[in-house]
Each structure stands twice: as C-alpha cells, then as structure tokens.
Design an enzyme around this catalytic site. Structure first.
Site, PDB file in Angstrom:
ATOM      1  N   ASN A 155       0.787  -1.235   0.000  1.00  0.00           N
ATOM      2  CA  ASN A 155       0.000   0.000   0.000  1.00  0.00           C
ATOM      3  C   ASN A 155       0.821   1.288   0.000  1.00  0.00           C
ATOM      4  OD1 ASN A 155       0.557  -0.817   2.637  1.00  0.00           O
ATOM      5  ND2 ASN A 155      -1.028   0.520   3.444  1.00  0.00           N
ATOM      6  N   GLU A 253       4.141  -4.807  12.198  1.00  0.00           N
ATOM      7  CA  GLU A 253       3.191  -3.700  11.993  1.00  0.00           C
ATOM      8  C   GLU A 253       2.030  -4.294  11.222  1.00  0.00           C
ATOM      9  OE1 GLU A 253       3.658  -0.715  13.152  1.00  0.00           O
ATOM     10  OE2 GLU A 253       5.792  -0.732  13.613  1.00  0.00           O
ATOM     11  N   CYS A 287      -3.468   0.927   6.733  1.00  0.00           N
ATOM     12  CA  CYS A 287      -3.624   0.170   7.985  1.00  0.00           C
ATOM     13  C   CYS A 287      -4.282   1.018   9.054  1.00  0.00           C
ATOM     14  CB  CYS A 287      -2.265  -0.328   8.462  1.00  0.00           C
ATOM     15  SG  CYS A 287      -1.068   0.992   8.664  1.00  0.00           S
ATOM     16  N   GLU A 465       8.364   1.275  15.323  1.00  0.00           N
ATOM     17  CA  GLU A 465       9.320   1.788  14.349  1.00  0.00           C
ATOM     18  C   GLU A 465       9.395   3.302  14.538  1.00  0.00           C
ATOM     19  OE1 GLU A 465       7.832   0.432  10.516  1.00  0.00           O
ATOM     20  OE2 GLU A 465       9.203  -1.267  10.591  1.00  0.00           O
TER      21      GLU A 465
END
Ligand code: NDP
Length: 496
Positions: A155, A253, A287, A465
């Site tokens: 994405n 993630e 997300c 992250e």
C-alpha cells in the site's frame, strides 16, 4: 512504461543486477489494467545468495569498523538520491499501485526524510555509562545484529521500505528487502538509489518474489537475526511463530479497525474533513484507516447528513489527474474482496448511506474504482466492525456517553490508531489515555512524523518503528564492566 531508470527484469541481489530465478511477477496499472512490466521474481537460491553476500559484507571491517558518522554519510546520500529521483520514483509507484501522483511523491519525499533522520539520529546517538555499584566502570553499548530483513506490503511501499532499510543500515547491519508481489517495481528504484550512493555491495538486496518462498526463507534462515514485517495480521502471526522457533526478534506492523470519535462539541467542519481523510484517502488502503466512526447521539443525524453530502462530492478519478482524491484500488481481486465485505454488511442489516458500488461512467470501466461507502445500522460486534476491509468503507455507530464510547472503541481485536474530535481538551486527553491503541490523533488524523514512534497494540502488532529508538530496535545491547581496582578478586585471592 518508460524503463530508462529501472533495469528491465533484473533484481538487485548481493550488489549485482541479475535476473531472478523464481516465478514471474506482473505489475499492472490499476487505472486501466495495462501491463507495466513483467519480471522474474527471486527464488530460494537467490535469497541464499543474497544472505551469503550480506553475511560477508556485514562482517567486513570496511563496514563493521567504520564510525557512526561515517556510516551516516551513506544514509545522507541515499536521502539525497531519493529526493533527486522523487518524480521518477513516484511515477513508478503510481503505476505499480494506482495511487495518485501527489500521494506517491509525498511518500518518496517521506522516504528521503526517513533516511536523513536516521542518519542524523545515528550521528548523535549515545551509548550509556550506567551508575557503577563498585570499583568498576559499567557501560551499555549497542552493536549491529548482522544480517536482517524487512518484509513490506503494497500500500505505501517506498515509505514502508525506508522505515525498515534506513534504521537497519544506520544500526550497522546488512538488510534484505522483500516487497509485496503486488508492487514489485519501486523497490528496484530504491536499489538503484542505494547503488548510486555507493553503499558497499552486499549490504542491501531487494528480493521481489512469492511470500511463501522468499518471505518464508528470510524468516527461517538461521543467518537472519531480525525480521521487521508490515502486512496482514495472519501473515504476521505466522512469521512470529517461525521466529519463536529460532528465538529471533521480530517487529510486526499489522492491521487495524481504528475508531474515529466525534463528540457533540467538536468543530463539525474539522471533524467531517478529518473523518473523510482518515478513511477515504489512499482509497481506504491504509492500515490506520479510521474505519469505525462513533458519533455522539445528539449530533448523529446532523453529522451524518453533512458527512454523506461531503463524501458524495469527493472526486474519484485517474491517479495522474491533479484533482483526484480517490484513485483506483490496487487490483480487481482486492476490489472483489472489498465488495464482499459490503455484501456481508448488507446481509447483517447494514444500511448503505452512500456508495456500496462501483462508480458509473466510461472513465471508470477499465480501472478498479470503488465509491466511498458509508454504512449505518450495524452493531459494533458485526463483521464489518470487526474485520479490516482495507478499502473505502466506513461503519458508523452512535454513542451515548464516554463510558459507552470507550467500551465500544476498545471492544475490538485491533489497536492501531484512533481519532478524537472535540473542543474539550481535558476530555480528549482522558479518552486518548483510555483507548487501547498505538497512536491517537486529536482534531486531526493520519499525521506522521519520523521522529515519533509508531506501532500497534493487541492484534495490530508488536514493537515500534521510527524515532531515535527505531535504530536501537535493530541492534543488540551489550553491557561492559571494566574493573578499576587492578587487584585480584578477594574470593580467589587466598588461593593464589
Ligand atoms: P500480506 O500480509 O499478505 O503481505 C505482506 C508481505 O508479506 C508481502 O510482501 C507478502 O508477500 C509477504 N508474505 C506473504 N506470505 C508470507 C509468508 N508466509 N512469510 C513471509 N512473508 C510473507 O499483506 P498485504 O500485502 O495484503 O498488505 C495489507 C496488510 O498490511 C493489511 O492488513 C494492512 O493493515 C497491513 N499494513 C499494516 C501497516 C502498519 O504499519 N501497521 C501499514 C501498511 C499495511 P507477497 O506479496 O509475495 O504475498
């Protein structure tokens, strides 16, 4: 597509451009289905070659022994290269994913910013002298792990690739990147930039190829010391299980079903724009999409009327048109999945307030377009409110008070993000602290900063992250005790 910048059908493996020995991957332009490129993907043997060269490069004193500020110069050069080639990179990524050029340009510049930030963080990072409890000096230092891997989804490839590759290199590792088979091209642009920056060969490879072969090999190979994964929750769970077998750290993630909350005291223009941007930008393929909307009951009807009217004015169109707000979805198969979610929501009693279909008109027949969709009348326990759609579909629910809202928001297996719209900041603070999630935005949504950690709770992931600590997540901590007394240990002294 103009291939001037991307070597045709070659992958960057162990510092060389060579043809992959795995299954063919096709990249198609989502706006009309035309073929961008075909390339032979990586095979398991290609992964093994990349790992072998990475092991050599990671342990070579030419890399291992250079000082942090010298290592940082490579990252600064990569950052400059990404910025210099941003137009080209964004064109490739728009062809690969169907995203608008304005979005992919922003992603390319964000990747450049990530490398620059990680270089600066690396140069200024300090080891710690810890308080001594006797006549010795105690230090806590951080060292590279060795050979590491990043696995990324389709994405926002260049940005998510950078979020793995930049801190991994800053930490002094070699890193192998496996992009999604649905967006195989832009990682080759990243490889070109990294090669141009003069990074020693072997430290970076990019391995587009089947997840079940290339991804699996990276996760299970004994030489790989860490995997950072961004993608779906089920794939992440599978990776975590395999990593547990070899006791390897992973960062995950994963997906989300993030609540956006509009209180009656919110500025309704700000809230309406924020809700639409939060769920419909990137055509919902995000997300962090704010895909569950909770609206305080006293303004429920008024706010929904405003939201539906504004949503119907969003411009659906070609990714290269400057006015486009919603471009096509990535693939026909993905649009089918989005349509299935909407079909099931209807079966569960959902009322479609707008959308729920493909846009009509000749401009839309060849591309994988889908209208922004708002669905009311569902319970928070319904399938649409539980499952990640990864498309432009918003479920709306009323709430009565703060307790009811917090209970419903947290009653979900995901915990990635949350948006709160209110003019009452003490309330925003209370609710932000009560929602079980990795990120909260107040009176805004989807704002990102490389200096701020990102990650999820519950089934949205493990680890963080970004931020200065983002480099340390790719390092091994070591404690060193140096005796200052210069005398034999008293326990053994009598035996001397
Ligand atoms: P997938 O989990 O299907 O794929 C992600 C990556 O994993 C791809 O490169 C894929 O390769 C690879 N992969 C697939 N199977 C394996 C395996 N067995 N072992 C190792 N690697 C494997 O996710 P999608 O590509 O569909 O991406 C969408 C998902 O990503 C959504 O759920 C979304 O929420 C999540 N996401 C999370 C973000 C976050 O930061 N939390 C950000 C962006 C997306 P291949 O393509 O070849 O199958």
């Amino acid at each position: 597509m103009d291939q001037a910048f991307t070597p045709q059908d070659k992958l960057y493996i162990g510092g060389e451009w060579r043809r992959g020995r795995g299954a063919e991957i096709a990249s198609n332009f989502p706006a009309d289905g035309s073929l961008n490129a075909k390339l032979a993907g990586a095979s398991q043997e290609d992964v093994d070659v990349a790992i072998e060269r990475a092991q050599y490069a990671a342990s070579d004193p030419a890399w291992r022994k250079i000082l942090p500020h010298e290592r940082a110069t490579f990252l600064y050069k990569i950052s400059e290269g990404l910025a210099r080639h941003a137009d080209r990179i964004s064109l490739v990524q728009s062809r690969d994913t169907g995203k608008t050029l304005s979005e992919t340009r922003a992603l390319a510049m964000s990747a450049a910013g990530t490398f620059r930030y990680m270089a600066a963080a690396l140069e200024t990072m300090e080891d710690a002298l810890t308080p001594s409890r006797s006549n010795y000096l105690t230090m806590s230092v951080f060292e590279p792990l060795g050979v590491t891997a990043g696995i990324t989804p389709w994405n926002s490839p260049i940005a998510s690739d950078a979020q793995k590759v930049a801190p991994a290199l800053a930490a002094g590792n070699a890193v192998l990147l496996k992009p999604s088979s649905w967006s195989p091209l832009v990682c080759l642009e990243l490889a070109r930039v990294i090669e141009e920056a003069g990074l020693p060969k072997g430290l970076f490879s990019t391995l587009p190829g089947a997840g079940a072969i290339v991804g699996e090999r990276l996760v299970t190979h004994p030489a790989i010391r860490k995997v950072s994964f961004t993608g779906g929750t089920e794939t992440g769970r599978d990776i975590a299980r395999k990593a547990a077998d070899k006791l390897m750290p992973v960062s995950l993630e994963l997906g989300g079903k993030s609540p956006t909350i509009v209180f009656a005291d919110a500025d309704l223009d700000v809230a309406c724009a924020g809700v639409m941007f939060g769920v419909f930008s990137s055509t919902g393929q995000s997300c962090i999409a704010g895909s569950r909307l909770f609206v305080e009951r006293s303004i429920y009807d008024t706010f929904l009327a405003k939201l539906v009217a504004a949503t119907e004015r969003l411009r659906i169109g070609h990714p290269f048109e400057a006015t486009t707000q919603m471009a096509p979805l990535i693939r026909p198969k993905h649009r089918d999945e989005v349509e299935d979610h909407v079909k099931r929501a209807r079966e569960d009693g959902g009322i479609i307030l707008t959308g729920g279909e493909r846009p009509a008109g000749a401009d839309y027949t060849d591309g994988t377009y889908y209208r922004p969709t708002i669905i009311a009348g569902l319970a928070n326990t319904s399938r649409l409110c539980r499952e990640e759609v990864f498309g432009p579909v918003l479920a709306v629910l009323p709430f009565d008070n703060e307790d009811d809202l917090i209970r419903q928001s947290n009653d979900n297996s995901y915990g990635l993000a949350c948006g709160i719209y209110t003019s009452d900041f003490p309330k925003a603070w209370r609710v932000a602290r009560a929602i079980d999630t990795g990120t909260v935005w107040v009176n805004t949504y989807k704002q990102f900063s490389i200096s701020t950690p990102f990650g999820g709770t519950k089934e949205s992931g493990l680890g963080r992250e970004k931020g200065r600590e983002g480099i340390r997540a790719w390092m091994a901590q070591k404690s060193i005790y140096c005796d200052l007394s210069q005398v034999p240990h008293p326990w053994a002294k009598s035996a001397l």
